[in-house]
Every structure is written in C-alpha cells, then in structure tokens.
Design a protein around this motif. Structure first.
Motif, PDB file in Angstrom:
ATOM      1  N   GLN A 221      -5.370   4.139   9.530  1.00 44.05           N
ATOM      2  CA  GLN A 221      -5.436   4.617   8.138  1.00 44.05           C
ATOM      3  C   GLN A 221      -4.090   5.196   7.702  1.00 44.05           C
ATOM      4  O   GLN A 221      -3.646   5.000   6.566  1.00 44.05           O
ATOM      5  CB  GLN A 221      -6.554   5.641   7.971  1.00 44.05           C
ATOM      6  CG  GLN A 221      -7.926   5.000   8.115  1.00 44.05           C
ATOM      7  CD  GLN A 221      -9.047   6.025   7.994  1.00 44.05           C
ATOM      8  OE1 GLN A 221      -9.455   6.366   6.900  1.00 44.05           O
ATOM      9  NE2 GLN A 221      -9.522   6.539   9.128  1.00 44.05           N
ATOM     10  N   HIS A 222      -3.426   5.893   8.607  1.00 45.30           N
ATOM     11  CA  HIS A 222      -2.090   6.432   8.321  1.00 45.30           C
ATOM     12  C   HIS A 222      -1.113   5.274   8.042  1.00 45.30           C
ATOM     13  O   HIS A 222      -0.377   5.294   7.051  1.00 45.30           O
ATOM     14  CB  HIS A 222      -1.622   7.262   9.526  1.00 45.30           C
ATOM     15  CG  HIS A 222      -0.192   7.719   9.455  1.00 45.30           C
ATOM     16  ND1 HIS A 222       0.155   9.049   9.446  1.00 45.30           N
ATOM     17  CD2 HIS A 222       0.977   7.024   9.410  1.00 45.30           C
ATOM     18  CE1 HIS A 222       1.489   9.140   9.368  1.00 45.30           C
ATOM     19  NE2 HIS A 222       2.002   7.934   9.356  1.00 45.30           N
ATOM     20  N   GLU A 223      -1.137   4.261   8.900  1.00 42.84           N
ATOM     21  CA  GLU A 223      -0.201   3.137   8.738  1.00 42.84           C
ATOM     22  C   GLU A 223      -0.526   2.335   7.481  1.00 42.84           C
ATOM     23  O   GLU A 223       0.370   1.862   6.788  1.00 42.84           O
ATOM     24  CB  GLU A 223      -0.222   2.227   9.966  1.00 42.84           C
ATOM     25  CG  GLU A 223       0.222   2.888  11.268  1.00 42.84           C
ATOM     26  CD  GLU A 223       1.558   3.605  11.176  1.00 42.84           C
ATOM     27  OE1 GLU A 223       2.428   3.169  10.398  1.00 42.84           O
ATOM     28  OE2 GLU A 223       1.729   4.626  11.861  1.00 42.84           O
ATOM     29  N   MET A 224      -1.827   2.169   7.199  1.00 40.30           N
ATOM     30  CA  MET A 224      -2.191   1.407   5.993  1.00 40.30           C
ATOM     31  C   MET A 224      -1.798   2.154   4.725  1.00 40.30           C
ATOM     32  O   MET A 224      -1.493   1.529   3.714  1.00 40.30           O
ATOM     33  CB  MET A 224      -3.672   1.048   6.021  1.00 40.30           C
ATOM     34  CG  MET A 224      -3.934  -0.105   7.003  1.00 40.30           C
ATOM     35  SD  MET A 224      -5.644  -0.603   7.053  1.00 40.30           S
ATOM     36  CE  MET A 224      -5.814  -1.304   5.401  1.00 40.30           C
ATOM     37  N   ASP A 225      -1.769   3.467   4.769  1.00 43.38           N
ATOM     38  CA  ASP A 225      -1.232   4.239   3.641  1.00 43.38           C
ATOM     39  C   ASP A 225       0.212   3.830   3.347  1.00 43.38           C
ATOM     40  O   ASP A 225       0.602   3.721   2.183  1.00 43.38           O
ATOM     41  CB  ASP A 225      -1.240   5.739   3.963  1.00 43.38           C
ATOM     42  CG  ASP A 225      -2.536   6.430   3.543  1.00 43.38           C
ATOM     43  OD1 ASP A 225      -3.412   5.772   2.951  1.00 43.38           O
ATOM     44  OD2 ASP A 225      -2.649   7.644   3.809  1.00 43.38           O
ATOM     45  N   HIS A 226       0.998   3.593   4.410  1.00 47.70           N
ATOM     46  CA  HIS A 226       2.398   3.192   4.205  1.00 47.70           C
ATOM     47  C   HIS A 226       2.480   1.916   3.363  1.00 47.70           C
ATOM     48  O   HIS A 226       3.414   1.738   2.592  1.00 47.70           O
ATOM     49  CB  HIS A 226       3.100   2.929   5.546  1.00 47.70           C
ATOM     50  CG  HIS A 226       3.572   4.165   6.245  1.00 47.70           C
ATOM     51  ND1 HIS A 226       4.542   4.983   5.715  1.00 47.70           N
ATOM     52  CD2 HIS A 226       3.238   4.705   7.438  1.00 47.70           C
ATOM     53  CE1 HIS A 226       4.778   5.986   6.560  1.00 47.70           C
ATOM     54  NE2 HIS A 226       3.993   5.839   7.616  1.00 47.70           N
ATOM     55  N   LEU A 227       1.509   1.017   3.534  1.00 44.83           N
ATOM     56  CA  LEU A 227       1.522  -0.246   2.795  1.00 44.83           C
ATOM     57  C   LEU A 227       1.328  -0.008   1.300  1.00 44.83           C
ATOM     58  O   LEU A 227       1.679  -0.846   0.477  1.00 44.83           O
ATOM     59  CB  LEU A 227       0.438  -1.196   3.317  1.00 44.83           C
ATOM     60  CG  LEU A 227       0.415  -1.451   4.836  1.00 44.83           C
ATOM     61  CD1 LEU A 227      -0.666  -2.460   5.175  1.00 44.83           C
ATOM     62  CD2 LEU A 227       1.772  -1.922   5.341  1.00 44.83           C
TER      63      LEU A 227
ATOM     64  N   ILE B  75       7.461  -1.455   6.238  1.00 41.89           N
ATOM     65  CA  ILE B  75       8.285  -0.797   5.213  1.00 41.89           C
ATOM     66  C   ILE B  75       9.130   0.324   5.821  1.00 41.89           C
ATOM     67  O   ILE B  75      10.185   0.670   5.275  1.00 41.89           O
ATOM     68  CB  ILE B  75       7.400  -0.267   4.047  1.00 41.89           C
ATOM     69  CG1 ILE B  75       8.271   0.169   2.862  1.00 41.89           C
ATOM     70  CG2 ILE B  75       6.492   0.874   4.478  1.00 41.89           C
ATOM     71  CD1 ILE B  75       9.132  -0.921   2.276  1.00 41.89           C
ATOM     72  N   GLN B  76       8.697   0.853   6.956  1.00 43.13           N
ATOM     73  CA  GLN B  76       9.485   1.933   7.573  1.00 43.13           C
ATOM     74  C   GLN B  76      10.825   1.428   8.117  1.00 43.13           C
ATOM     75  O   GLN B  76      11.719   2.225   8.384  1.00 43.13           O
ATOM     76  CB  GLN B  76       8.686   2.620   8.687  1.00 43.13           C
ATOM     77  CG  GLN B  76       7.489   3.411   8.136  1.00 43.13           C
ATOM     78  CD  GLN B  76       6.714   4.087   9.250  1.00 43.13           C
ATOM     79  OE1 GLN B  76       5.817   3.475   9.845  1.00 43.13           O
ATOM     80  NE2 GLN B  76       7.075   5.310   9.569  1.00 43.13           N
ATOM     81  N   ILE B  77      10.948   0.105   8.284  1.00 44.21           N
ATOM     82  CA  ILE B  77      12.275  -0.442   8.581  1.00 44.21           C
ATOM     83  C   ILE B  77      12.771  -1.275   7.389  1.00 44.21           C
ATOM     84  O   ILE B  77      13.639  -2.138   7.531  1.00 44.21           O
ATOM     85  CB  ILE B  77      12.315  -1.247   9.906  1.00 44.21           C
ATOM     86  CG1 ILE B  77      11.326  -2.411   9.908  1.00 44.21           C
ATOM     87  CG2 ILE B  77      12.073  -0.335  11.099  1.00 44.21           C
ATOM     88  CD1 ILE B  77      11.592  -3.417  11.041  1.00 44.21           C
TER      89      ILE B  77
ATOM     90  N   GLY C  25       1.717  13.171  12.368  1.00 46.72           N
ATOM     91  CA  GLY C  25       3.162  13.195  12.213  1.00 46.72           C
ATOM     92  C   GLY C  25       3.575  11.792  11.821  1.00 46.72           C
ATOM     93  O   GLY C  25       2.731  10.894  11.750  1.00 46.72           O
ATOM     94  N   CYS C  26       4.855  11.575  11.560  1.00 49.95           N
ATOM     95  CA  CYS C  26       5.296  10.262  11.090  1.00 49.95           C
ATOM     96  C   CYS C  26       6.777  10.096  11.396  1.00 49.95           C
ATOM     97  O   CYS C  26       7.556  11.018  11.183  1.00 49.95           O
ATOM     98  CB  CYS C  26       5.064  10.170   9.584  1.00 49.95           C
ATOM     99  SG  CYS C  26       5.594   8.613   8.859  1.00 49.95           S
ATOM    100  N   LEU C  27       7.157   8.919  11.871  1.00 47.54           N
ATOM    101  CA  LEU C  27       8.567   8.668  12.191  1.00 47.54           C
ATOM    102  C   LEU C  27       9.444   8.760  10.939  1.00 47.54           C
ATOM    103  O   LEU C  27      10.638   9.020  11.048  1.00 47.54           O
ATOM    104  CB  LEU C  27       8.727   7.295  12.853  1.00 47.54           C
ATOM    105  CG  LEU C  27       8.065   7.154  14.240  1.00 47.54           C
ATOM    106  CD1 LEU C  27       8.204   5.727  14.738  1.00 47.54           C
ATOM    107  CD2 LEU C  27       8.662   8.136  15.232  1.00 47.54           C
TER     108      LEU C  27
HETATM  109 ZN    ZN Z   1       3.925   7.146   9.206  1.00 46.93          ZN
END
Ligand code: ZN
Length: 171
Positions: free
Chosen positions: A136-142, A51-53, A94-96
């Motif tokens: 866990q950080h990346e799965m939050d994005h989902l 989703i970040q792209i 942090g997060c891109l």
């Molecule tokens: Zn992130």
C-alpha cells in the motif's frame, strides 16, 4: 544491473502519477526492475517504486526477507488492490525518499492484489502484515503520494523542513 540515484522529497517528480505499463512486460521493463532491485538492496530498503528513481511507470519491487533469510525479491507491474479489509492497523513507516523520518500510518490490515510479475504473468494474492503495509505504501508512490502525506499537517511540515535542511547541509 545498475544502482540508480533515489529521488528525495520534496522533489516534484515524486508527486507525479505513474503511467501503466502498456501491453506485455518486456526485457526493457525487466532491466528497469533489475536496477530498481539493486538500488533498493544497496540503500538498503524493503520496497521501491519506479518513480523513486525517476521512472514514472507503475512498477514496484520489494523484498521482505529477514536479514538472515535468503533473498526473496517480488516484482509488481500495474498492481491493483481489488479488495481491502475494513480493519485498519497502524505501522511505523519509513521511506527511501523521505530519509530519517518514521511515523505511524494507519492502513487496511489486509488487501487482495492483482498484478503482473517479472515474467508478465497475472497474479492474484492476499497480503497481510508487513506485505500489506509495504504494497500500500509503494502503490501510494504510483499516485504521487508519500507516507508523510497521511500524517497531520504539522507533522508533515516538520518532516519536510527537516528534509530541506538536510539537503541544504549536503549542498
Ligand atoms: Zn516510499
């Protein structure tokens, strides 16, 4: 492979819930994972959700290798957390998609994961330390959740104000 633009908060697309990959992992998914990895390395970052792209699919790429270590890409399709520890640990995240903002988030210290890899094989794995934090950080994005959503309201609003200001300066 191609480097794709990374969405930056408060972009509304980052708040949407990503859909599972239905059926097998195809070449099209692998092309997306290749693009995600290249985009992540270029940024540079250690993890990226589709989703970040702008692709609302439950796909994540990650590489936790140190600067002087060989690349070690990991790919996660439809990841699930099947167990998490009661023990929690804070880690400065942090997060891109949230550039230049860093803060402590508390999450379960250990998790057990199930996902499909690049080749579509189902894998079960224990994750500790940075791996546990990152997945866990990346799965939050989902789920449309950013790490700043775990912070106090005051901290989150300050972060969003900073991001909006940075964007206004760029425009
Ligand atoms: Zn992130």
């Amino acid at each position: 492979m191609a480097i794709r633009p990374i969405l930056v908060a408060p972009d509304a697309r980052l708040k949407q819930k990503s859909k599972p990959v239905e059926g097998a992992v195809t070449d099209e998914h692998r092309r997306l994972m290749d693009d995600m990895l290249e985009t992540m390395y270029d940024a540079p970052g250690i993890g990226l959700a589709a989703i970040q792209i702008g692709e609302p699919l439950r796909i994540i790429v990650m590489d936790l290798a140190g600067k002087d270590e060989p690349k070690a890409p990991r790919y996660f399709v439809n990841p699930e957390i099947v167990w998490k520890s009661d023990e929690v640990k804070p880690y400065e995240e942090g997060c891109l998609s949230v550039p230049d903002i860093y803060d402590d988030v508390e999450r379960p210290a250990h998790v057990k994961l199930r996902y499909m890899n690049y080749n579509g094989e189902t894998v079960e794995e224990d994750a500790h330390d940075l791996y546990a934090v990152c997945i866990q950080h990346e799965m939050d994005h989902l789920e449309g959740v950013l790490f700043i959503d775990h912070l106090s309201r005051l901290k989150r609003e300050t972060a969003l104000r900073k991001l909006k200001k940075a964007r206004a300066l760029e425009a």
